[in-house]
Motif scaffolding. Structure first.
Motif, PDB file in Angstrom:
ATOM      1  N   GLU A  47       0.827  -1.209   0.000  1.00 58.46           N
ATOM      2  CA  GLU A  47       0.000   0.000   0.000  1.00 58.46           C
ATOM      3  C   GLU A  47       0.863   1.262   0.000  1.00 58.46           C
ATOM      4  O   GLU A  47       0.539   2.236  -0.657  1.00 58.46           O
ATOM      5  CB  GLU A  47      -0.939   0.002   1.208  1.00 58.46           C
ATOM      6  CG  GLU A  47      -2.043  -1.039   1.117  1.00 58.46           C
ATOM      7  CD  GLU A  47      -2.943  -0.844  -0.096  1.00 58.46           C
ATOM      8  OE1 GLU A  47      -3.331   0.309  -0.387  1.00 58.46           O
ATOM      9  OE2 GLU A  47      -3.241  -1.840  -0.766  1.00 58.46           O
ATOM     10  N   LYS A  50       2.106   1.704  -3.466  1.00 56.29           N
ATOM     11  CA  LYS A  50       1.008   2.121  -4.335  1.00 56.29           C
ATOM     12  C   LYS A  50       0.714   3.616  -4.152  1.00 56.29           C
ATOM     13  O   LYS A  50       0.540   4.343  -5.125  1.00 56.29           O
ATOM     14  CB  LYS A  50      -0.238   1.287  -3.996  1.00 56.29           C
ATOM     15  CG  LYS A  50      -1.420   1.548  -4.879  1.00 56.29           C
ATOM     16  CD  LYS A  50      -2.567   0.630  -4.486  1.00 56.29           C
ATOM     17  CE  LYS A  50      -3.809   0.930  -5.280  1.00 56.29           C
ATOM     18  NZ  LYS A  50      -4.942   0.092  -4.858  1.00 56.29           N
ATOM     19  N   GLU A  51       0.676   4.076  -2.899  1.00 55.27           N
ATOM     20  CA  GLU A  51       0.424   5.490  -2.633  1.00 55.27           C
ATOM     21  C   GLU A  51       1.525   6.370  -3.213  1.00 55.27           C
ATOM     22  O   GLU A  51       1.249   7.411  -3.805  1.00 55.27           O
ATOM     23  CB  GLU A  51       0.306   5.729  -1.125  1.00 55.27           C
ATOM     24  CG  GLU A  51      -0.964   5.207  -0.519  1.00 55.27           C
ATOM     25  CD  GLU A  51      -0.986   5.353   0.997  1.00 55.27           C
ATOM     26  OE1 GLU A  51      -0.118   6.057   1.550  1.00 55.27           O
ATOM     27  OE2 GLU A  51      -1.868   4.749   1.625  1.00 55.27           O
ATOM     28  N   TRP A  53       3.484   5.680  -5.748  1.00 56.68           N
ATOM     29  CA  TRP A  53       3.409   5.663  -7.197  1.00 56.68           C
ATOM     30  C   TRP A  53       2.281   6.585  -7.679  1.00 56.68           C
ATOM     31  O   TRP A  53       2.443   7.326  -8.635  1.00 56.68           O
ATOM     32  CB  TRP A  53       3.149   4.232  -7.680  1.00 56.68           C
ATOM     33  CG  TRP A  53       3.128   4.141  -9.180  1.00 56.68           C
ATOM     34  CD1 TRP A  53       4.197   4.116  -9.995  1.00 56.68           C
ATOM     35  CD2 TRP A  53       1.961   4.096  -9.992  1.00 56.68           C
ATOM     36  NE1 TRP A  53       3.786   4.045 -11.295  1.00 56.68           N
ATOM     37  CE2 TRP A  53       2.412   4.043 -11.332  1.00 56.68           C
ATOM     38  CE3 TRP A  53       0.609   4.109  -9.761  1.00 56.68           C
ATOM     39  CZ2 TRP A  53       1.543   3.992 -12.390  1.00 56.68           C
ATOM     40  CZ3 TRP A  53      -0.268   4.049 -10.805  1.00 56.68           C
ATOM     41  CH2 TRP A  53       0.196   4.002 -12.118  1.00 56.68           C
ATOM     42  N   GLU A  54       1.128   6.549  -6.988  1.00 59.96           N
ATOM     43  CA  GLU A  54       0.011   7.399  -7.367  1.00 59.96           C
ATOM     44  C   GLU A  54       0.346   8.875  -7.190  1.00 59.96           C
ATOM     45  O   GLU A  54      -0.014   9.701  -8.025  1.00 59.96           O
ATOM     46  CB  GLU A  54      -1.232   7.051  -6.535  1.00 59.96           C
ATOM     47  CG  GLU A  54      -1.854   5.710  -6.920  1.00 59.96           C
ATOM     48  CD  GLU A  54      -2.996   5.297  -6.014  1.00 59.96           C
ATOM     49  OE1 GLU A  54      -3.234   5.972  -4.994  1.00 59.96           O
ATOM     50  OE2 GLU A  54      -3.634   4.281  -6.325  1.00 59.96           O
ATOM     51  N   MET A  55       1.056   9.227  -6.125  1.00 61.05           N
ATOM     52  CA  MET A  55       1.429  10.622  -5.903  1.00 61.05           C
ATOM     53  C   MET A  55       2.435  11.096  -6.946  1.00 61.05           C
ATOM     54  O   MET A  55       2.362  12.235  -7.398  1.00 61.05           O
ATOM     55  CB  MET A  55       2.005  10.798  -4.496  1.00 61.05           C
ATOM     56  CG  MET A  55       0.974  10.607  -3.402  1.00 61.05           C
ATOM     57  SD  MET A  55       1.699  10.822  -1.789  1.00 61.05           S
ATOM     58  CE  MET A  55       1.478  12.578  -1.611  1.00 61.05           C
ATOM     59  N   SER A  57       2.756   9.934 -10.011  1.00 56.28           N
ATOM     60  CA  SER A  57       2.208   9.895 -11.368  1.00 56.28           C
ATOM     61  C   SER A  57       1.210  11.034 -11.628  1.00 56.28           C
ATOM     62  O   SER A  57       0.742  11.180 -12.742  1.00 56.28           O
ATOM     63  CB  SER A  57       1.545   8.540 -11.633  1.00 56.28           C
ATOM     64  OG  SER A  57       0.417   8.378 -10.782  1.00 56.28           O
ATOM     65  N   ARG A  58       0.915  11.823 -10.622  1.00 56.51           N
ATOM     66  CA  ARG A  58      -0.016  12.964 -10.820  1.00 56.51           C
ATOM     67  C   ARG A  58       0.644  14.126 -11.468  1.00 56.51           C
ATOM     68  O   ARG A  58       1.690  14.466 -11.511  1.00 56.51           O
ATOM     69  CB  ARG A  58      -0.588  13.396  -9.475  1.00 56.51           C
ATOM     70  CG  ARG A  58      -1.529  12.372  -8.925  1.00 56.51           C
ATOM     71  CD  ARG A  58      -2.120  12.850  -7.649  1.00 56.51           C
ATOM     72  NE  ARG A  58      -2.947  11.757  -7.102  1.00 56.51           N
ATOM     73  CZ  ARG A  58      -3.485  11.777  -5.926  1.00 56.51           C
ATOM     74  NH1 ARG A  58      -3.343  12.803  -5.146  1.00 56.51           N
ATOM     75  NH2 ARG A  58      -4.226  10.780  -5.521  1.00 56.51           N
TER      76      ARG A  58
END
Length: 58
Positions: A47, A50-51, A53-55, A57-58
């Motif tokens: 997790e 994942k967090e 990577w999401e931050m 990729s923004r």
């Protein structure tokens, strides 16, 4: 870590009562554990990754 018991070998290994030699050894080992713990890399969970990577990729 090499454990040098020196003159306290009997007090630490054979005497089952609490004593100063055991307290000193416990304190030294605790200090060493804290030093080594600080040197360990931080493990990330799925997790966490994942967090991140999401931050990114923004």
């Amino acid at each position: 870590m090499e454990l040098d018991l020196g003159n306290n070998a009997y007090d630490i290994l054979n005497d089952w009562h609490p004593n100063a030699a055991k307290e000193e050894l416990t304190a030294r080992l605790t200090k060493q554990v804290l030093v080594e713990k600080d040197q360990l890399p931080k493990l990330l969970s799925r997790e966490d990754l994942k967090e991140r990577w999401e931050m990114n990729s923004r």
